[in-house]
Design an enzyme around this catalytic site. Structure first.
Site, PDB file in Angstrom:
ATOM      1  N   GLU A   1      27.593  26.680  -0.892  1.00 44.21           N
ATOM      2  CA  GLU A   1      28.646  25.712  -1.201  1.00 44.21           C
ATOM      3  C   GLU A   1      29.941  26.407  -1.611  1.00 44.21           C
ATOM      4  OE1 GLU A   1      27.063  21.430  -2.652  1.00 44.21           O
ATOM      5  OE2 GLU A   1      27.824  22.670  -4.270  1.00 44.21           O
TER       6      GLU A   1
ATOM      7  N   HIS B   1       4.316  36.583   7.222  1.00 46.33           N
ATOM      8  CA  HIS B   1       3.370  36.102   8.227  1.00 46.33           C
ATOM      9  C   HIS B   1       3.928  34.933   9.029  1.00 46.33           C
ATOM     10  CE1 HIS B   1       0.003  38.597   6.663  1.00 46.33           C
ATOM     11  NE2 HIS B   1       0.830  38.623   5.636  1.00 46.33           N
TER      12      HIS B   1
ATOM     13  N   LYS C   1      28.382  11.467   3.153  1.00 43.70           N
ATOM     14  CA  LYS C   1      28.364  10.312   2.245  1.00 43.70           C
ATOM     15  C   LYS C   1      29.183   9.166   2.832  1.00 43.70           C
ATOM     16  CE  LYS C   1      28.101  13.224  -1.868  1.00 43.70           C
ATOM     17  NZ  LYS C   1      28.797  13.697  -3.051  1.00 43.70           N
TER      18      LYS C   1
HETATM   19  O1  PA5 Z   1      27.596  21.575  -6.701  1.00 44.85           O
HETATM   20  C1  PA5 Z   1      27.877  20.409  -6.548  1.00 44.85           C
HETATM   21  O2  PA5 Z   1      28.985  19.955  -6.837  1.00 44.85           O
HETATM   22  C2  PA5 Z   1      26.886  19.409  -6.005  1.00 44.85           C
HETATM   23  O3  PA5 Z   1      25.707  19.991  -5.606  1.00 44.85           O
HETATM   24  C3  PA5 Z   1      26.573  18.413  -7.099  1.00 44.85           C
HETATM   25  O4  PA5 Z   1      26.023  19.117  -8.186  1.00 44.85           O
HETATM   26  C4  PA5 Z   1      25.609  17.362  -6.613  1.00 44.85           C
HETATM   27  O5  PA5 Z   1      26.145  16.698  -5.527  1.00 44.85           O
HETATM   28  C5  PA5 Z   1      25.321  16.365  -7.714  1.00 44.85           C
HETATM   29  O6  PA5 Z   1      26.500  15.780  -8.161  1.00 44.85           O
HETATM   30  P1  PA5 Z   1      26.536  14.958  -9.489  1.00 44.85           P
HETATM   31  O7  PA5 Z   1      26.198  15.871 -10.620  1.00 44.85           O
HETATM   32  O8  PA5 Z   1      27.936  14.445  -9.595  1.00 44.85           O
HETATM   33  O9  PA5 Z   1      25.547  13.848  -9.355  1.00 44.85           O
END
Ligand code: PA5
Length: 445
Positions: free
Chosen positions: A287, A308, A422
């Site tokens: 990310e 394996h 989303k």
């Molecule tokens: O790193 C990130 O921003 C995402 O993985 C969020 O942690 C994830 O989408 C969860 O978001 P939230 O904590 O707002 O529910």
């Protein structure tokens, strides 16, 4: 203390070229320290370990104790950065089988809100039917669909099963200080709540209550975990010389490998308990760096299991990969291979040896084979699977990620790409406010 060895990358890239990153690393470190780089409103993690107070840890431990006293099971509801850190640490430190035993010293920790599996949620709610359970609702935005959906089910079940008063005691929220549905619900219902600081993004939040509360409930020492992270904060600080700073060397080496066509980093472990550390690491690096059409693809394998299955590809597939091995120096327990009179399996040559000696030779043999097969190898050694080592490892990866992302030239602290699915999902589900998108997407089907 964690150590990093890059010797086995040096047939593929030169030490000189890795050390040539010194100035870029310095610039990245300055940008992080001075808050002058991209995404500088999300740097709260940088000195988080050393800023955690005894009072904060005591508050977390008191809440953890309330849940430990009143719950057989605690469900951690969260996804991505609001889930993976806690699971990574809990699985790394837990006995693999105590959750199956009748006599338990801590509540069983289960996870929800990280998928939309109807069967998963059904089976979870069925399992919880005769259990004294609590819930930690973790969401920074407080509006994440997966988590909100699971929490809606769990809140109702907890209230129905345990009564409103007990539910108030065993439901905890970890969310934004002011906004989002999770905050409003927590305030309306009077749940104990903890704040996720504005300037700490999800994937960097394991040392906030997001990780610390579930870890404390599971029975692990959050003071030691934080102490391990503090030690790495020092060891990877900007004033530590480049050659002695493992985060600097890791960031430089992976960027140099990437420049030389090694587009995929495979994080390797030889201990199944580290599986979720790899999942956490994949999110952290994926990310943070996968944007603007660039970034190393983070993959992970559990060896020797995956030797394996994936071993063939790694040994002889396309040569665009390198490996980073997490090696655990000492085991927590001792187990020797027994002698066997019949010796039908031919393993008497191992009799009397510790199982870990076999594992370590698998590790060494694999490293040499993969290097011979054209796969550069880095090696991170941690002393043991304990709180200090894991706390240190997490911080090491975080700071190296910040440096590495800046070297790559991206903003390592945003994630604009995760919104695309989303938008489509809400359009397809006819969410109010998405009328235009619904029409447009229907026309594409
Ligand atoms: O790193 C990130 O921003 C995402 O993985 C969020 O942690 C994830 O989408 C969860 O978001 P939230 O904590 O707002 O529910």
């Amino acid at each position: 203390m964690i150590s990093l060895n890059i010797e086995k990358t040096l047939g593929f890239i030169s030490k000189e070229n890795v050390f040539a990153y010194e100035a870029q690393v310095k610039a990245a470190q300055e940008a992080l320290e001075n808050g002058t780089g991209k995404g500088n409103d999300f740097l709260g993690w940088l000195h988080l370990p050393s800023s955690i107070t005894k009072e904060h840890l005591a508050d977390l431990k008191t809440t953890a104790q309330t849940l430990r006293d009143n719950c057989e099971v605690v469900v951690v509801a969260g996804i991505g950065g609001s889930y993976l850190g806690a699971r990574a640490v809990i699985e790394a430190l837990s006995n693999s089988f105590t959750w199956l035993q009748d006599k338990k010293t801590a509540p069983v920790i289960l996870y929800a809100g990280h998928n939309i599996g109807e069967d998963y949620l059904y089976e979870l709610t069925e399992y919880l039917k005769d259990k004294k359970f609590g819930v930690i609702n973790i969401s920074k935005s407080g509006t994440t669909t997966e988590t909100a959906l699971a929490f809606r089910l769990l809140k109702k079940q907890c209230e129905d099963q345990r009564g409103k008063d007990m539910a108030k005691k065993v439901i905890v929220a970890i969310t934004d200080a002011q906004k989002g549905a999770a905050r409003v619900t927590a305030d309306n219902e009077g749940y104990k709540s903890f704040i996720i600081p504005d300037n700490v993004g999800g994937r960097f939040s394991v040392l906030t209550p997001v990780g610390l509360l579930p870890i404390a409930i599971a029975g692990f020492d959050i003071e030691k975990l934080v102490a391990g992270a503090v030690a790495m904060e020092k060891a990877c600080g900007k004033d530590v010389p480049f050659a002695e700073n493992p985060a600097a060397i890791y960031a430089a080496t992976r960027n140099e490998l990437y420049k030389n066509g090694k587009k995929i980093e495979i994080l390797v472990n030889y201990n199944p308990k580290l599986h979720y550390v790899s999942e956490w690491w994949k999110q952290l690096y994926g990310e943070s760096e996968g944007k603007e059409n660039k970034g190393i693809f983070p993959a992970a394998v559990d060896f020797s299991t995956d030797l394996h299955s994936m071993g063939q590809w790694i040994q002889e597939g396309e040569r665009t990969i390198y490996e980073t091995v997490i090696s655990v120096e000492k085991t927590q327990h001792s187990l020797q291979v027994p002698s066997d009179e019949a010796n039908l399996d031919g393993l008497n040559f191992l009799a009397g040896k510790h199982v870990d000696e076999v594992n370590k030779m698998a590790e060494l043999g694999t490293q040499l084979a993969h290097v011979d097969g054209g796969v550069p190898n880095m090696r991170i050694v941690i002393p043991a699977l304990n709180e200090e080592s894991i706390g240190g490892l997490l911080y090491f990866f975080e700071i190296a990620c910040g440096i590495s992302g800046y070297i790559l030239g991206v903003n390592p602290f945003n994630q604009p790409g995760v919104e695309a699915y989303k938008k489509n999902m809400f359009a397809l589900l006819n969410k109010p406010g998405y009328e235009e998108e619904s029409k447009a997407i229907q026309a594409r089907l």
